[in-house]
Design an enzyme around this catalytic site. Sequence first.
Site, PDB file in Angstrom:
ATOM      1  N   HIS A  65       0.454  -6.509   3.332  1.00  0.00           N
ATOM      2  CA  HIS A  65      -0.883  -7.009   3.672  1.00  0.00           C
ATOM      3  C   HIS A  65      -0.678  -8.134   4.675  1.00  0.00           C
ATOM      4  CE1 HIS A  65      -2.814  -4.630   0.593  1.00  0.00           C
ATOM      5  NE2 HIS A  65      -1.939  -5.068  -0.297  1.00  0.00           N
ATOM      6  N   GLU A  73       4.091  -6.482  -8.681  1.00  0.00           N
ATOM      7  CA  GLU A  73       3.935  -7.928  -8.504  1.00  0.00           C
ATOM      8  C   GLU A  73       4.527  -8.744  -9.660  1.00  0.00           C
ATOM      9  OE1 GLU A  73      -0.156  -8.734  -7.596  1.00  0.00           O
ATOM     10  OE2 GLU A  73      -0.127  -7.475  -5.822  1.00  0.00           O
ATOM     11  N   GLU A  98       1.041  -0.594   0.965  1.00  0.00           N
ATOM     12  CA  GLU A  98      -0.358  -1.036   0.958  1.00  0.00           C
ATOM     13  C   GLU A  98      -0.746  -1.713   2.273  1.00  0.00           C
ATOM     14  OE1 GLU A  98      -1.385  -3.388  -2.477  1.00  0.00           O
ATOM     15  OE2 GLU A  98       0.021  -2.323  -3.771  1.00  0.00           O
ATOM     16  N   ASP A 127      -2.289  -3.184   5.544  1.00  0.00           N
ATOM     17  CA  ASP A 127      -3.488  -3.381   6.350  1.00  0.00           C
ATOM     18  C   ASP A 127      -3.244  -4.609   7.214  1.00  0.00           C
ATOM     19  OD1 ASP A 127      -3.828  -5.361   4.342  1.00  0.00           O
ATOM     20  OD2 ASP A 127      -5.309  -4.155   3.294  1.00  0.00           O
TER      21      ASP A 127
END
Length: 656
Positions: A407, A329, A436, A438
């Site tokens: 995400h 990030e 990552e 979801d």
Amino acid sequence: MRANTRRRLPFALAGLAVSVAVAVPLATAPSASAAEPVTVANHTFENNDTHGWAPRADETVAVSTAVAHSGTGSLLVSGRTRTWEGPTLSVLDTMDKGVRYTLSVWVRVAAGGGSTQARLSVERRTAGTPSYDQVVGNTNVSDGAWVNLQGQYTLAHDVEFLSVYVETASGTASLHIDDFVLSYVPATPIQTDIPSVKDVLASHFPIGAAISVPQTLGEHARLLSKHFNSVTPGNALKWDATEPTEGTFRFADADAMVDFARANGMEVRGHTLVWHNQTPAWVFNDASGAPMTPTAANKALLLSRLDAHIRGVVGHHGADIATWDVVNEVIDENQADGLRRSKWYEIAGLDYIRTAFRVTREVAPGAKLYINDYNTNVPAKRDKLYNLVSQLKAEGVPIDGVGHQMHVNVDWPSVSESEAMIQKFVPLDVDQQVTEMDVSIYTNSGESFPTPPRDRLIRQAYKYRDLFDLYKRYSSELTSVTVWGLADDDTWLDTFPVVRNDAPLLFDEQLQAKPAYWGIVDPTRIEATPTATVPTSPSVVPTTSAPPTTTPPPAGSCQVTYRVVGQWPGGFQGEVRVAPGQALTSWTVGWSFANGQRISQLWSGGYTQSGATVTVTNASWNGSVPANGSVTFGFVASWTGTNAAPASFTVNGAAC
């Protein structure tokens, strides 16, 4: 010996990793009937019975009838002289390893004690070394009402000492506790007669899950080994977990997960070596212990600490970890150069990224090294990340791949946006991974459901289907896909961006396959998957991004709502909702913190902070606000001692 404990998954945008557990149980439409909870302890403090609760030090613990949550008695803790003093209960002979417990206690400040913040924690000791695990973070309590602290905890390590206790973040006011309940729900056996996700995807790429140590135990371990062939330790490899004090490394949790992976033939993704969150304060202190300022000496010191940390962590794991998220990030699309103004960047500029990759390559020459970020399907962010990777590769910085966190939610992003994300990086000749993933059932921060509506679970399943179809079409570019959690019983989205029950993964809280699972394995079975009968949610208009929406204010009035969504020692998550009362084509919100709070991350806008003064501007997609509309942005910040809300706000320079 008994065992201990769990640590919550990261606060992902890879984000904010907090060990706070959500208080309200979520019925996630199980395929199999969930067992009834088993109560292990129920302490009401009637009849002068302390139920074994004791002081942690020199304070006094006794039954009191001055006030009670139920019945006539509570437990009074008085004579506290330190914040960590409070009531404690040994649970060494009560809790079993691998069992997920719910702990609930009601807390109230004694009469005349005012207000403070209380938290519920567990102390464990192994070979004489104590560790402290927070079950419920700092929660406002006062002498005017009872407040419930409720969270979940799983024993994951062998220990010789194990206790639960209540303490405060500040002050030494006397406390009452009442109606302590310790319970668990017996595990439901996993489904062994359904296809393994890893087998369905075997010809395309490995499929991974982010985990903590409890997922390597019991039914969770069976689910993990059946369906996945890659794991990512969610928190255990971050700086605060591996090197909390300079030169002192801790690897127990990470080693347990790596050992499990090795025993089950799984790959391991290392997450993460450098991040602006979950980095201990000492890393950014100068040689005298004061906060660093941008000087040549401080830059050299910071980079030397980074060098030593990477050598310690990567060197410890060696060939057991073949992929590393080296930096995480680092992009801020609202900056002209696209670089996040983190403490890393403020002190070292781009050299912290260059150093991180070069040292990791030196220590692990055979590992794949990734730069990882969120919202890479948003063109502005995607393009800034592309520019950075292109520049660094041209300099010879050994970046092997780009990680797309993904995400997402049931409405966003579109397949075409996600395809453009993948296509963008193909010319750079780098590997790509989904790191990552979801899929939240929510489309904005104002929604909350007591149980996941069936139509949201079906929409979620089709989102998984469509995105995995895309991933498979690009399997020559994507070398791995990881979902950010094993099952809905442990997901960071229960506390981010607001506290509510989400259900973003392939398996429900009882570890049973959801429609989302069938979206990947066999989409013809999506509609046939049984779910609990719950109300259908209202229709939602899809958006091309994920800005929050809120109830409009009265026309003509300017209103700002500021709230603390979650708080933990040294940090908190805030949310600001602005209803300007008039149509805007762009907006700037300003305020001043009163207690030294400092923002480290903000979403749905850009920000600057000078001392106490904060200025937030709109992002590229949410500058237009209708006269009866509103806009919401959130942030993560640090705090010490007191965390008061700002006294006033401005919108476009005018008081609001």
